[in-house]
Design a protein around this motif. Structure first.
Motif, PDB file in Angstrom:
ATOM      1  N   LEU A 277       0.809  -1.214   0.000  1.00  0.00           N
ATOM      2  CA  LEU A 277       0.000   0.000   0.000  1.00  0.00           C
ATOM      3  C   LEU A 277       0.845   1.268   0.000  1.00  0.00           C
ATOM      4  CD1 LEU A 277      -2.624  -1.291   2.548  1.00  0.00           C
ATOM      5  CD2 LEU A 277      -3.080  -0.754   0.163  1.00  0.00           C
ATOM      6  N   THR A 278       2.142   1.152   0.326  1.00  0.00           N
ATOM      7  CA  THR A 278       2.986   2.343   0.299  1.00  0.00           C
ATOM      8  C   THR A 278       3.129   2.885  -1.117  1.00  0.00           C
ATOM      9  OG1 THR A 278       5.013   1.010   0.085  1.00  0.00           O
ATOM     10  CG2 THR A 278       4.306   1.617   2.318  1.00  0.00           C
ATOM     11  N   GLY A 279       2.857   2.043  -2.116  1.00  0.00           N
ATOM     12  CA  GLY A 279       2.893   2.547  -3.484  1.00  0.00           C
ATOM     13  C   GLY A 279       1.911   3.677  -3.714  1.00  0.00           C
ATOM     14  N   LEU A 280       0.816   3.681  -2.966  1.00  0.00           N
ATOM     15  CA  LEU A 280      -0.169   4.759  -3.106  1.00  0.00           C
ATOM     16  C   LEU A 280       0.364   6.085  -2.590  1.00  0.00           C
ATOM     17  CD1 LEU A 280      -3.407   2.864  -2.004  1.00  0.00           C
ATOM     18  CD2 LEU A 280      -2.665   3.382  -4.334  1.00  0.00           C
TER      19      LEU A 280
ATOM     20  N   VAL B 221      -5.684   2.305   4.965  1.00  0.00           N
ATOM     21  CA  VAL B 221      -5.743   0.852   4.822  1.00  0.00           C
ATOM     22  C   VAL B 221      -4.532   0.205   5.482  1.00  0.00           C
ATOM     23  CG1 VAL B 221      -5.794  -1.057   3.186  1.00  0.00           C
ATOM     24  CG2 VAL B 221      -7.124   0.997   2.722  1.00  0.00           C
ATOM     25  N   ALA B 222      -3.350   0.829   5.333  1.00  0.00           N
ATOM     26  CA  ALA B 222      -2.163   0.292   5.998  1.00  0.00           C
ATOM     27  C   ALA B 222      -2.347   0.303   7.514  1.00  0.00           C
ATOM     28  CB  ALA B 222      -0.932   1.105   5.608  1.00  0.00           C
ATOM     29  N   ALA B 223      -2.966   1.367   8.037  1.00  0.00           N
ATOM     30  CA  ALA B 223      -3.220   1.431   9.483  1.00  0.00           C
ATOM     31  C   ALA B 223      -4.158   0.309   9.915  1.00  0.00           C
ATOM     32  CB  ALA B 223      -3.812   2.793   9.843  1.00  0.00           C
ATOM     33  N   VAL B 224      -5.173   0.026   9.102  1.00  0.00           N
ATOM     34  CA  VAL B 224      -6.108  -1.057   9.417  1.00  0.00           C
ATOM     35  C   VAL B 224      -5.388  -2.403   9.409  1.00  0.00           C
ATOM     36  CG1 VAL B 224      -8.126  -2.297   8.576  1.00  0.00           C
ATOM     37  CG2 VAL B 224      -8.123   0.199   8.591  1.00  0.00           C
ATOM     38  N   VAL B 225      -4.510  -2.612   8.439  1.00  0.00           N
ATOM     39  CA  VAL B 225      -3.746  -3.868   8.365  1.00  0.00           C
ATOM     40  C   VAL B 225      -2.892  -4.040   9.616  1.00  0.00           C
ATOM     41  CG1 VAL B 225      -1.912  -5.075   7.120  1.00  0.00           C
ATOM     42  CG2 VAL B 225      -3.735  -3.930   5.848  1.00  0.00           C
ATOM     43  N   VAL B 226      -2.258  -2.960  10.046  1.00  0.00           N
ATOM     44  CA  VAL B 226      -1.423  -3.031  11.255  1.00  0.00           C
ATOM     45  C   VAL B 226      -2.281  -3.355  12.478  1.00  0.00           C
ATOM     46  CG1 VAL B 226       0.048  -1.691  12.805  1.00  0.00           C
ATOM     47  CG2 VAL B 226       0.365  -1.524  10.334  1.00  0.00           C
ATOM     48  N   VAL B 227      -3.469  -2.756  12.560  1.00  0.00           N
ATOM     49  CA  VAL B 227      -4.374  -3.068  13.681  1.00  0.00           C
ATOM     50  C   VAL B 227      -4.743  -4.545  13.669  1.00  0.00           C
ATOM     51  CG1 VAL B 227      -6.690  -2.672  14.627  1.00  0.00           C
ATOM     52  CG2 VAL B 227      -5.293  -0.735  13.918  1.00  0.00           C
TER      53      VAL B 227
END
Length: 701
Positions: free
Chosen positions: A287-290, A305-311
């Motif tokens: 997602l960092t590509g975004l 979305v990256a924050a949600v994945v980490v959660v």
């Protein structure tokens, strides 16, 4: 690190559960406030010509937002209705904060030629604060709806964002009501017990709370699209179930060899927890590509979305071990089966693919490429109200206007800002590009030329007009804005930044996969097979939603283009999800290779052990995505279908056929790395420790 987390969770399970309980309260309390802050505008890119010109217009000629009402279904020149409409116009003009309300009977273009519809346009004064604007909007909308006619619809401006926010909240609630019971039923089938089935749902609820909280936090500093809420929520729910499923399957295996629940939890986190950690990091890196794109929407989506994945990852590594430490003693161990019988079907498929590797590659690769062919003709657009569900007020207004007014009515114009000092001949050449050109003087000596293109606001005619204006102006101080100009700038931004996004994502993925496997060729093989499944899924999305094939089955229609947000989000998220399953399988393959030293047998054993959990995880994700597709928003349908297909193709065709075939083709070389890199991995790499159920737990992670 992981073992330390596991020990903390098993020593203080109630404390961990209490902390997560407070997080849930925060997410479902404060986090749900994001529904009142959603926006329908996602095409803005800071620093582009279209955005700079729009900001200049706002400063030079500040005009407030506007809403539109349509009155239809009866002859609008009926004396009684005309008197009622004229009284409504008079009342609207008296509302504080309303700047202009043209008379629909005397203003050209506001009454339909068939005499059965008219438009009531309300423009607000500029400079209103949020509270005053909201009061004015609702007062104006309520007054229009008081007109007694068979059809009265009101939307546009901030009112559209509010309507879409309410619909998004309803869709999320309905999707959760649909998906959670189905997921629970499937988990009951997988585990055969209610306790085991409920634990993934508890982790999933944490993912949903994390989605709300992450979006609310980002809404404090940037606009959040109405479509972001469904995307982040469905991923928060789906990935949480995925991670919890992987951990629980491993926990039940460990319980076969130890009566000590805490020990079983430690072993589970040491083995499956490492896979979850790498999986979460891999999805986040995808997602960092975004973040490479200057689009505020894409950046905020990538971060959210990256924050949600980490959660989800943290919940699987802390909350789930705490729940297992507290209640895991009541969960039945996995049934012991004779050696070689567990996952027999997946083992047979893998053995067939490995044995017939050339034939499998010769059939599967061309088939996926055929599915991917429509991508070569993919187009993106800002879209119009046809992207909305048929029962939304904005869509009903759009359809009513389309039924009674000429094509192009209400289409956003191409606005050309001509600054002072521009050569008069240049301005005339620009005006000559469109027969509908109208010039307005702005304070300070500037002028704006408004041209209404034929067709849609983001259609080929509109975007071609933008390009012709920019060619004709040369070096003159002339800027172009409007919906079509924003789309042209968005497309240019994607083309300019996409290579950098690809390099960023692939570089990060290669490093993570090398750290996980210690191989150079495995990451390259993984990326190649993943791109195949991703291209196939995106090709089907283009075939359905752009070209219109079978779109009606999903409650949609062919729009001639995909939503401009769909392709980058599908690519970024689906790539991460594919890596998710790849790591599940590679972890088991590496484990089997450490046990036997036989590369061919490791491929078959790895798929035999992981095939069931990967298939179940893919099915659960497909259920979640399918539930969110019931809302009817076309961008969500596009993203949902793309992710569903990517997950199913990847978890079945790619992982069960392409992976064993390509691994068998590479043989021992699959695990190769140059000597310096092998030494670096031996020293710094985070490795799967060859731990199997019942083996000693490594002391360090």
């Amino acid at each position: 690190m992981l073992l330390a987390l596991a020990r903390a969770a098993t020593r203080r399970p109630l404390t961990v559960m209490l902390l997560w309980g407070l997080f849930l309260l925060l997410g479902f309390g404060l986090g749900t406030g994001v529904f009142a802050r959603l926006s329908d505008n996602v095409a803005e890119i800071p620093g582009t010509e279209s955005q700079s010109a729009a900001e200049y217009l706002d400063r030079a000629d500040p005009v407030g937002d506007s809403i539109t009402g349509v009155v239809a279904g009866t002859p609008v020149r009926d004396p009684a209705l005309r008197a009622e409409v004229e009284q409504a116009v008079t009342d609207l003009r008296r509302i504080a904060g309303v700047a202009a309300v043209p008379d629909p009977y005397t203003t050209r273009g506001l009454t339909a030629e068939d005499g059965r519809a008219l438009l009531v346009s309300v423009t607000l004064a500029g400079g209103l604060d949020d509270a005053a604007e909201e009061r004015t909007l609702h007062a104006a909308a309520d007054r229009i709806k008081e007109i007694d006619a068979p059809q009265v619809r009101v939307s546009g401006g901030p009112l559209l964002g509010e309507q879409l926010g309410e619909r998004a909240q309803e869709d999320v609630r309905n999707a959760e009501l649909i998906s959670l019971p189905v997921v629970l039923a499937l988990l009951l089938v997988v585990f055969g017990g209610l306790r085991s089935a409920l634990l993934p749902l508890l982790v999933a609820v944490s993912g949903i709370a994390g989605a709300f909280l992450a979006l609310f936090a980002f809404s404090e500093v940037t606009d959040i699209s109405v479509y972001a809420i469904q995307v982040t929520t469905m991923l928060g729910l789906g990935l949480a179930v995925d991670y919890a499923l992987l951990m629980l399957v491993r926990f039940r295996e460990e319980r076969r060899t130890t009566e000590d629940v805490a020990e079983a939890v430690h072993r589970t986190v040491a083995a499956a927890g490492r896979t979850v950690l790498f999986s979460g990091l891999t999805v986040a890196v995808s997602l960092t590509g975004l973040l490479v794109f200057p689009s505020v929407f894409l950046r905020s989506m990538g971060l959210a979305v990256a924050a949600v994945v980490v959660v989800d990852m943290l919940a699987a590594l802390t909350l789930l071990p705490a729940l297992l430490a507290r209640f895991g003693g009541r969960i039945a161990p996995a049934k012991a089966r004779p050696k070689g019988t567990e996952g027999r079907l997946f083992g047979r498929i893998a053995a067939f693919a490995a044995r017939r590797r050339i034939a499998v590659l010769a059939v599967v690769v061309p088939a996926l490429l055929v599915l991917a062919l429509p991508v070569t003709g993919m187009r993106i657009g800002v879209g119009d109200a046809r992207q909305l569900p048929a029962n939304t007020e904005a869509r009903q207004l759009y359809d009513t206007v389309g039924d009674h007014f000429p094509p192009g009515t209400g289409v956003s114009p191409v606005s050309v800002v001509v600054e002072p000092g521009t050569d008069a001949a240049t301005a005339e050449r620009i005006r000559a590009l469109s027969p509908t050109a109208v010039t307005r003087e702005l304070p300070g000596g500037a002028r704006v030329i408004e041209m209404r293109p034929s067709g849609e606001a983001d259609g080929a005619a509109a975007t071609d007009l933008v390009k012709r204006v920019r060619e004709v102006r040369g070096d003159a101080p002339v800027d172009v804005t409007g919906t079509a100009a924003r789309l042209v700038d968005f497309r240019a931004m994607l083309a300019d930044r996409a290579p950098w996004a690809v390099v960023t994502v692939l570089g990060g993925i290669l490093l993570l996969l090398f750290a996980f496997t210690g191989s150079v060729l495995l990451p390259l093989r993984t990326i190649a097979t993943t791109l195949l499944s991703l291209a196939a899924a995106l090709g089907v999305v283009v075939w359905v939603f752009q070209d219109g094939h079978l779109a009606g089955l999903l409650g949609a229609e062919g729009l001639g283009a995909l939503s401009l947000t769909a392709p980058p989000l599908i690519v970024a998220i689906a790539f991460g999800l594919a890596m998710d399953y790849e790591l599940f399988i590679l972890a088991r393959m590496r484990e089997a290779r450490q046990e036997t030293g036989d590369e061919r047998e490791a491929v078959v054993t790895g798929l035999r052990r992981s095939g069931r959990v990967v298939t179940c995880a893919a099915l659960l994700l497909a259920v979640v995505f399918g539930a969110f597709m019931t809302g009817g928003f076309s961008p969500i349908l596009q993203i949902g279908l793309g992710l569903t297909l990517a997950v199913l193709i990847d978890a079945t065709v790619v992982r069960m056929l392409l992976v064993p075939a390509s691994m068998a083709l590479l043989g021992r070389r699959a695990w190769w790395a140059p000597a310096p890199l092998r030494r670096a991995h031996a020293r710094f790499g985070l490795r799967e420790e060859g731990h199997t159920a019942g083996a000693p737990v490594p002391e360090k992670v």
